[in-house]
Design a protein around this motif. Structure first.
Motif, PDB file in Angstrom:
ATOM      1  N   ALA A   1       0.832  -1.210   0.000  1.00  0.00           N
ATOM      2  CA  ALA A   1       0.000   0.000   0.000  1.00  0.00           C
ATOM      3  C   ALA A   1       0.862   1.254   0.000  1.00  0.00           C
ATOM      4  O   ALA A   1       0.590   2.215  -0.732  1.00  0.00           O
ATOM      5  CB  ALA A   1      -0.927  -0.011   1.212  1.00  0.00           C
ATOM      6  N   LEU A   2       1.905   1.263   0.826  1.00  0.00           N
ATOM      7  CA  LEU A   2       2.781   2.431   0.909  1.00  0.00           C
ATOM      8  C   LEU A   2       3.488   2.676  -0.419  1.00  0.00           C
ATOM      9  O   LEU A   2       3.573   3.824  -0.888  1.00  0.00           O
ATOM     10  CB  LEU A   2       3.804   2.227   2.024  1.00  0.00           C
ATOM     11  CG  LEU A   2       4.793   3.376   2.262  1.00  0.00           C
ATOM     12  CD1 LEU A   2       4.043   4.656   2.617  1.00  0.00           C
ATOM     13  CD2 LEU A   2       5.789   2.999   3.357  1.00  0.00           C
TER      14      LEU A   2
ATOM     15  N   VAL B   1       0.994   4.149  -2.903  1.00  0.00           N
ATOM     16  CA  VAL B   1       0.690   5.566  -2.641  1.00  0.00           C
ATOM     17  C   VAL B   1       1.837   6.454  -3.089  1.00  0.00           C
ATOM     18  O   VAL B   1       1.634   7.497  -3.737  1.00  0.00           O
ATOM     19  CB  VAL B   1       0.390   5.769  -1.144  1.00  0.00           C
ATOM     20  CG1 VAL B   1       0.330   7.258  -0.816  1.00  0.00           C
ATOM     21  CG2 VAL B   1      -0.915   5.100  -0.772  1.00  0.00           C
ATOM     22  N   VAL B   2       3.066   6.074  -2.740  1.00  0.00           N
ATOM     23  CA  VAL B   2       4.230   6.871  -3.128  1.00  0.00           C
ATOM     24  C   VAL B   2       4.330   6.977  -4.639  1.00  0.00           C
ATOM     25  O   VAL B   2       4.586   8.050  -5.203  1.00  0.00           O
ATOM     26  CB  VAL B   2       5.519   6.265  -2.541  1.00  0.00           C
ATOM     27  CG1 VAL B   2       6.755   6.953  -3.128  1.00  0.00           C
ATOM     28  CG2 VAL B   2       5.525   6.392  -1.022  1.00  0.00           C
TER      29      VAL B   2
ATOM     30  N   GLU C   1       1.923   6.728  -6.823  1.00  0.00           N
ATOM     31  CA  GLU C   1       0.817   7.517  -7.371  1.00  0.00           C
ATOM     32  C   GLU C   1       0.967   9.007  -7.074  1.00  0.00           C
ATOM     33  O   GLU C   1       0.707   9.847  -7.923  1.00  0.00           O
ATOM     34  CB  GLU C   1      -0.505   7.003  -6.800  1.00  0.00           C
ATOM     35  CG  GLU C   1      -0.898   5.616  -7.305  1.00  0.00           C
ATOM     36  CD  GLU C   1      -2.122   5.083  -6.586  1.00  0.00           C
ATOM     37  OE1 GLU C   1      -2.726   5.850  -5.792  1.00  0.00           O
ATOM     38  OE2 GLU C   1      -2.487   3.913  -6.807  1.00  0.00           O
ATOM     39  N   VAL C   2       1.398   9.339  -5.860  1.00  0.00           N
ATOM     40  CA  VAL C   2       1.494  10.746  -5.452  1.00  0.00           C
ATOM     41  C   VAL C   2       2.735  11.410  -6.027  1.00  0.00           C
ATOM     42  O   VAL C   2       2.683  12.555  -6.494  1.00  0.00           O
ATOM     43  CB  VAL C   2       1.483  10.856  -3.919  1.00  0.00           C
ATOM     44  CG1 VAL C   2       1.709  12.313  -3.487  1.00  0.00           C
ATOM     45  CG2 VAL C   2       0.158  10.334  -3.368  1.00  0.00           C
TER      46      VAL C   2
ATOM     47  N   SER D   1      -5.040  -4.760  -5.345  1.00  0.00           N
ATOM     48  CA  SER D   1      -4.906  -4.739  -3.890  1.00  0.00           C
ATOM     49  C   SER D   1      -5.636  -5.915  -3.248  1.00  0.00           C
ATOM     50  O   SER D   1      -5.147  -6.525  -2.297  1.00  0.00           O
ATOM     51  CB  SER D   1      -5.445  -3.421  -3.329  1.00  0.00           C
ATOM     52  OG  SER D   1      -6.804  -3.243  -3.706  1.00  0.00           O
TER      53      SER D   1
END
Length: 475
Positions: free
Chosen positions: A159-160, A163-164, A166-167, A299
């Protein structure tokens, strides 16, 4: 070997606390790197236009780890491991930096090769640390802690990383991994001062033929993994050369008698390789099956990997708590193999008859528990069957079997999957899991041939420096 401590001593008490913390940090870094890589690799392949090299990005570091393990094992038997740890960590950091800054798929693969070489060498150093710092009665709890180090990365890593990516960008995922790796190694540094060179009469010579064979093994294993992307005749040639080359090159890198499951260390090493091939060769296709056939998101499909990591850690912890008096080696391996076979049969059933997807998740949870029983016991027995002058060789042999088995399993499943039509063919997924069931069944032969297992050293025996017979190479 180190002076033994009382049986009830904790791996986090007194002189062991810092060593345990440092090694767990290194294992956690490797876990995060592995899971993060799996999560962001689809985006990397799109960004770097490297879809045809997708599988090679996973196989490359495992293959490069083979010569890394051999050199590290030989060097550790000569120098004690301290300088080996520094060089290995440096190479891992350099490789991660190359991956982090890569702008082409070719550069990315170069970074993965360097990274894998360093990671393979670090694995050997960790085993040697366990052998030389901890008494044998604490080996089980240490290896259970290694498995537990995967729990947090399994829960938050994918998940981390997602997110990294994508952001910000996928490059920042590896920047974070590099920072974590440097921090983890810094915790281990004080412990490295306790890795003294062995006595002069125990120092191994440089084994240049073994090092050369390890490079040949890496090349042959990589050839097997590129075979699915070749034409028919190219595929046949690559498989033949790869299989013969892998067999010939691995023989000098493992104990004598490994391929005929000779009693003792050879059977342990063979068992580790076969189980790694069966489980990890299948695991790559578990999320794929759940997404392609059941329409799950990435996911949700990754839930199978998460629950397997949790059951693996739980089983390893239980293994360490129960001890050897309650669980003999043969019983541990037998139960572990049954659990792994249950997971593979569950995957085969879901793939063949389109059963509910959650059955596969449950099955993979069961298989993770089986691996959590088998892995720490094979690690313990490897150190048990080796002496201080040969624990580098024995540790490198086990880690080589682990890495080579994983990559060979991936090569076999890749050939079965691509050769029968891929995701669009009805038989491709079932054949993948059926093939790995065959390999898991073969692993039972190694268990039957294990032979007598020496008891762990008593405090008096450890203090006097007693050790079991040393393994020999040129297998």
């Amino acid at each position: 070997m180190s002076t033994a401590a009382p049986t009830r001593t904790s791996i986090f008490s007194g002189r062991y606390a810092l060593a345990t913390s440092g090694m767990i940090a290194i294992v956690a870094v490797a876990a995060f790197q592995n899971l993060a890589m799996t999560t962001v690799m689809p985006e990397i392949s799109r960004d770097l236009d490297g879809r045809t090299l997708y599988a090679l990005a996973f196989a490359a570091p495992l293959a490069a780890g083979v010569p890394g393990m051999v050199i590290a094992g030989n060097w550790t038997d000569r120098a004690g491991g301290r300088v080996v740890a520094w060089v290995s960590a440096g190479l891992f950091a350099i490789g991660t930096a190359i991956v982090m800054t890569a702008t082409t798929m070719e550069a990315f693969l170069v970074g993965r090769l360097v990274e894998g070489f360093g990671a393979g060498a670090i694995d050997v150093v960790l085993y040697v640390l366990v052998a030389r710092i901890f008494p044998q009665v604490l080996h089980g709890p240490v290896f259970a802690a290694f498995a537990a180090a995967w729990v947090v990365p399994a829960l938050v890593g994918p998940a981390l990383a997602g997110v990294v990516a994508e952001v910000w960008d996928w490059h920042w995922v590896f920047a974070g991994a590099l920072a974590i790796a440097l921090g983890g190694f810094s915790v281990l540094v004080p412990t490295l001062r306790r890795l003294h060179p062995p006595a002069a009469e125990l120092r191994a010579r440089w084994q240049r033929p073994r090092i050369a064979w390890s490079v040949a093994a890496a090349v042959a294993i990589l050839l097997l993994n590129v075979a699915p992307d070749l034409g028919t005749w190219g595929r046949v040639a690559a498989v033949v050369v790869g299989v013969v080359g892998t067999w010939a090159a691995l023989r000098p890198l493992v104990p004598t008698g490994t391929f005929r499951a000779a009693p003792g260390l050879p059977s342990v090493v063979l068992l580790r390789g076969l189980v790694a091939a069966a489980f990890f060769g299948s695991e790559a296709y578990v999320p794929f099956l759940l997404q392609a056939r059941h329409g799950l998101s990435a996911s949700t499909a990754g839930l199978a990997l998460t629950v397997a990591a949790l059951s693996w850690a739980g089983a390893s912890w239980l293994h360490g708590r129960l001890g050897e008096r309650r669980l003999s080696a043969a019983r541990t391996f037998g139960v572990g193999l049954v659990l792994v076979l249950v997971s593979l049969v569950a995957a085969l059933a879901v793939a063949t008859w389109d059963l509910p997807w959650w059955l596969l998740v449950v099955g993979w949870f069961v298989g993770g528990a089986g691996m959590g029983a088998i892995y720490p016991r094979t690690s313990m027995l490897t150190l048990r069957f080796s002496g201080e002058g040969d624990d580098g060789f024995a540790s490198s042999a086990l880690t080589i079997a682990d890495a080579a088995g994983s990559v060979i399993g991936l090569a076999v499943t890749g050939l079965l999957f691509v050769g029968t039509g891929g995701a669009d063919a009805a038989v491709s997924f079932p054949l993948v899991f059926a093939g790995m069931i065959v390999i898991a069944v073969l692993a039972t032969a190694a268990v039957r041939r294990l032979g007598p297992v020496p008891a762990p050293s008593t405090p008096d025996a450890a203090a006097s420096g007693s050790a079991s017979a040393s393994p020999r190479s040129d297998g």
